[in-house]
Write a protein that holds these residues in place. Structure first.
Motif, mmCIF file in Angstrom:
data_model
loop_
_atom_site.group_PDB
_atom_site.id
_atom_site.type_symbol
_atom_site.label_atom_id
_atom_site.label_comp_id
_atom_site.label_asym_id
_atom_site.label_seq_id
_atom_site.Cartn_x
_atom_site.Cartn_y
_atom_site.Cartn_z
ATOM 1 N N ASP A 197 0.806 -1.216 0.000
ATOM 2 C CA ASP A 197 0.000 0.000 0.000
ATOM 3 C C ASP A 197 0.845 1.274 0.000
ATOM 4 O OD1 ASP A 197 0.957 -0.289 2.569
ATOM 5 O OD2 ASP A 197 -0.915 0.295 3.543
ATOM 6 N N ALA A 198 2.178 1.143 -0.116
ATOM 7 C CA ALA A 198 3.014 2.332 -0.225
ATOM 8 C C ALA A 198 2.719 3.025 -1.550
ATOM 9 C CB ALA A 198 4.487 1.950 -0.143
ATOM 10 N N ASP A 199 2.372 4.308 -1.495
ATOM 11 C CA ASP A 199 2.070 5.019 -2.737
ATOM 12 C C ASP A 199 3.202 5.951 -3.160
ATOM 13 O OD1 ASP A 199 1.643 6.790 -0.677
ATOM 14 O OD2 ASP A 199 -0.319 7.477 -1.359
ATOM 15 N N LEU A 200 4.285 5.976 -2.387
ATOM 16 C CA LEU A 200 5.523 6.646 -2.774
ATOM 17 C C LEU A 200 6.676 5.817 -2.236
ATOM 18 C CD1 LEU A 200 7.115 9.129 -3.911
ATOM 19 C CD2 LEU A 200 6.964 10.110 -1.622
ATOM 20 N N VAL A 201 7.579 5.411 -3.110
ATOM 21 C CA VAL A 201 8.754 4.632 -2.716
ATOM 22 C C VAL A 201 9.989 5.342 -3.239
ATOM 23 C CG1 VAL A 201 9.963 2.427 -2.893
ATOM 24 C CG2 VAL A 201 7.467 2.471 -2.738
ATOM 25 N N VAL A 202 10.977 5.522 -2.352
ATOM 26 C CA VAL A 202 12.211 6.207 -2.716
ATOM 27 C C VAL A 202 13.377 5.245 -2.527
ATOM 28 C CG1 VAL A 202 13.691 8.214 -2.337
ATOM 29 C CG2 VAL A 202 11.225 8.376 -1.875
ATOM 30 N N ILE A 203 14.215 5.135 -3.556
ATOM 31 C CA ILE A 203 15.394 4.267 -3.489
ATOM 32 C C ILE A 203 16.524 4.908 -4.278
ATOM 33 C CG2 ILE A 203 14.635 2.900 -5.493
ATOM 34 C CD1 ILE A 203 15.962 0.463 -4.105
ATOM 35 N N GLY A 204 17.748 4.727 -3.833
ATOM 36 C CA GLY A 204 18.908 5.222 -4.555
ATOM 37 C C GLY A 204 19.543 4.115 -5.371
ATOM 38 N N ASN A 205 20.104 4.473 -6.533
ATOM 39 C CA ASN A 205 20.776 3.479 -7.368
ATOM 40 C C ASN A 205 21.805 4.158 -8.261
ATOM 41 O OD1 ASN A 205 21.037 0.746 -7.991
ATOM 42 N ND2 ASN A 205 19.843 0.958 -9.856
ATOM 43 N N PRO A 206 23.116 3.892 -8.079
ATOM 44 C CA PRO A 206 23.678 3.141 -6.964
ATOM 45 C C PRO A 206 23.428 3.880 -5.659
ATOM 46 C CG PRO A 206 25.422 4.236 -8.186
ATOM 47 C CD PRO A 206 24.161 4.424 -8.984
ATOM 48 N N THR A 207 23.337 3.119 -4.589
ATOM 49 C CA THR A 207 22.863 3.660 -3.327
ATOM 50 C C THR A 207 23.999 4.260 -2.505
ATOM 51 O OG1 THR A 207 21.098 2.017 -3.266
ATOM 52 C CG2 THR A 207 21.598 3.130 -1.220
ATOM 53 N N ASN A 208 23.777 5.469 -2.062
ATOM 54 C CA ASN A 208 24.634 6.120 -1.082
ATOM 55 C C ASN A 208 24.057 5.809 0.297
ATOM 56 O OD1 ASN A 208 26.107 7.975 0.485
ATOM 57 N ND2 ASN A 208 24.898 9.726 -0.197
ATOM 58 N N PRO A 209 24.802 5.174 1.227
ATOM 59 C CA PRO A 209 26.248 4.994 1.258
ATOM 60 C C PRO A 209 26.732 3.569 0.960
ATOM 61 C CG PRO A 209 25.399 4.676 3.449
ATOM 62 C CD PRO A 209 24.196 4.897 2.548
ATOM 63 N N THR A 210 25.847 2.642 0.643
ATOM 64 C CA THR A 210 26.253 1.233 0.570
ATOM 65 C C THR A 210 27.042 0.910 -0.684
ATOM 66 O OG1 THR A 210 24.199 0.555 -0.525
ATOM 67 C CG2 THR A 210 24.221 0.550 1.903
ATOM 68 N N SER A 211 26.944 1.750 -1.727
ATOM 69 C CA SER A 211 27.594 1.541 -3.017
ATOM 70 C C SER A 211 27.021 0.345 -3.764
ATOM 71 C CB SER A 211 29.116 1.391 -2.861
ATOM 72 O OG SER A 211 29.792 1.838 -4.020
ATOM 73 N N VAL A 212 25.811 -0.068 -3.391
ATOM 74 C CA VAL A 212 25.136 -1.162 -4.090
ATOM 75 C C VAL A 212 24.478 -0.634 -5.361
ATOM 76 C CG1 VAL A 212 23.159 -2.751 -3.980
ATOM 77 C CG2 VAL A 212 24.742 -2.577 -2.052
ATOM 78 N N LEU A 213 24.655 -1.372 -6.448
ATOM 79 C CA LEU A 213 23.970 -1.077 -7.703
ATOM 80 C C LEU A 213 22.894 -2.135 -7.890
ATOM 81 C CD1 LEU A 213 23.881 0.665 -10.300
ATOM 82 C CD2 LEU A 213 25.405 -1.035 -11.347
#
Length: 356
Positions: free
Chosen positions: A141-157
């Motif tokens: 039911d989340a109507d807004l999702v925010v994610i980083g790519n590549p992600t700061n600070p984990t450096s995951v792509l």
């Protein structure tokens, strides 16, 4: 992975705090801006724009240039005063009921949402999973999702397919690709995609080009979303010098230079990671595989190590302000090999001094 709500972290702490005031003379491994930037040709381009300061900014050419760079119509582009302004616009302009931020990641999106009066839920990715995304962990039911790519600070792509799988009808999916141009080939990018419902991609030109003091970025989204965000902007939000920089940084010369820099960063990062692995017997662990222009490490007594590093002339980014991380984490910006070699020697000394 687990979902969490509530604050409890200093969401306003950023890497620049490590090199202000008394830290200005330190070797900077805290701020994720490419060293030795902006290049001379870009400084000259910005300087030439100063003759137009008497006129109000006209962003049409820069907007068209960004659109052409991504093969999109101009109606899908909004220029902003850095990615940070874009997060504020999203928080204020979009009517959402249940925003979710995937952490650990850049904290400004959550801070902006909270400032706009939203209650924010967190999905915390786990170290034991390599901080990898599981789309099923995000509430339906989340109507807004925010994610980083590549992600700061984990450096995951994250794979583009995994990120796109977060899209749903009626959901806005915000992907922060501020560091994507530091990834060779920009693999896993979603910036050019128009087939993902509710997709909003944020890009920053401040990291690769050393323009943090100029403030320039952009949003790529459906025309109706762009229109909503534009209505929330003040008039003339991007200065004439920043518009000149935007147009220059998406040109063919700049794209070729950025592509070359991405490969150099990858090589320098591999050198840094190899050196950090030598500290494994002392309890240091690198979050791998790292794909961004920074590396996340976990080590005993990280706070004391960080303080000793400052005494030895090096600034690194504390990790405990990121939800999902604790006091044992540090983030290190990738630098050239000579700087890394000197830093590794300092790290060895700092870990010795911090030992009980």
């Amino acid at each position: 992975m687990r979902t969490e709500d509530g604050a409890g972290h200093d969401l306003r702490h950023h890497g620049d705090a490590e090199v202000r005031d008394g830290g200005a003379e330190l070797v900077d491994l805290a701020v994720n801006v490419r060293a030795d930037t902006p290049p001379a040709w870009l400084r000259e381009r910005i300087a030439r724009s100063l003759g137009s300061l008497a006129a109000y900014p006209d962003g049409r050419a820069a907007r068209a240039a960004v659109a052409a760079r991504h093969g999109l119509p101009v109606e899908r582009v909004l220029l902003t005063a850095g990615a940070a302004e874009a997060f504020v616009l999203l928080a204020r302009a979009l009517k959402v009921r249940r925003p979710v931020v995937v952490h650990p990641q850049f904290t400004e999106p959550e801070a902006a949402l909270r400032d706009a009066g939203h209650t924010v839920d967190r999905v915390l990715l786990r170290e034991e999973d390599g901080f990898r995304l599981d789309a099923a962990a995000v509430p339906e039911d989340a109507d807004l999702v925010v994610i980083g790519n590549p992600t700061n600070p984990t450096s995951v792509l994250h794979p583009a397919a995994s990120v796109a799988a977060l899209a749903r009808p009626g959901r806005t999916l915000v992907v922060d690709e501020a560091f994507m141009d530091a990834v060779p080939g920009e693999r896993e990018a979603l910036a050019d995609r128009t087939d993902v419902p509710g997709l909003v991609v944020l890009r920053s030109l401040t990291k690769t080009w050393g323009l943090a003091g100029l403030r320039i970025g952009y949003v790529l989204a459906a025309p109706e979303t762009i229109a909503d965000l534009e209505r929330a902007q003040p008039l003339w939000p991007v200065s004439t010098p920043a518009l000149a920089a935007a147009e220059a940084c998406v040109g063919s010369q700049a794209l070729a230079e950025a592509a070359h820099a991405a490969h150099r960063i990858a090589a320098d990062r591999a050198h840094l990671v190899a050196g950090l692995r030598e500290f494994a017997p002392d309890g240091l662990r690198v979050a791998e595989p790292a794909e961004g222009p920074f590396v996340l490490v976990r080590l005993p007594r990280a706070g004391a190590v960080r303080r000793h590093l400052r005494d030895l002339g090096y600034a690194v980014r504390r990790g405990d302000t990121f939800p999902g991380l604790g006091e044992e984490w540090l983030r290190l910006a990738v630098r050239d090999r000579a700087t890394v070699n000197s830093f590794l020697q300092a790290l060895d000394r700092a870990m010795t001094l911090a030992a009980p």
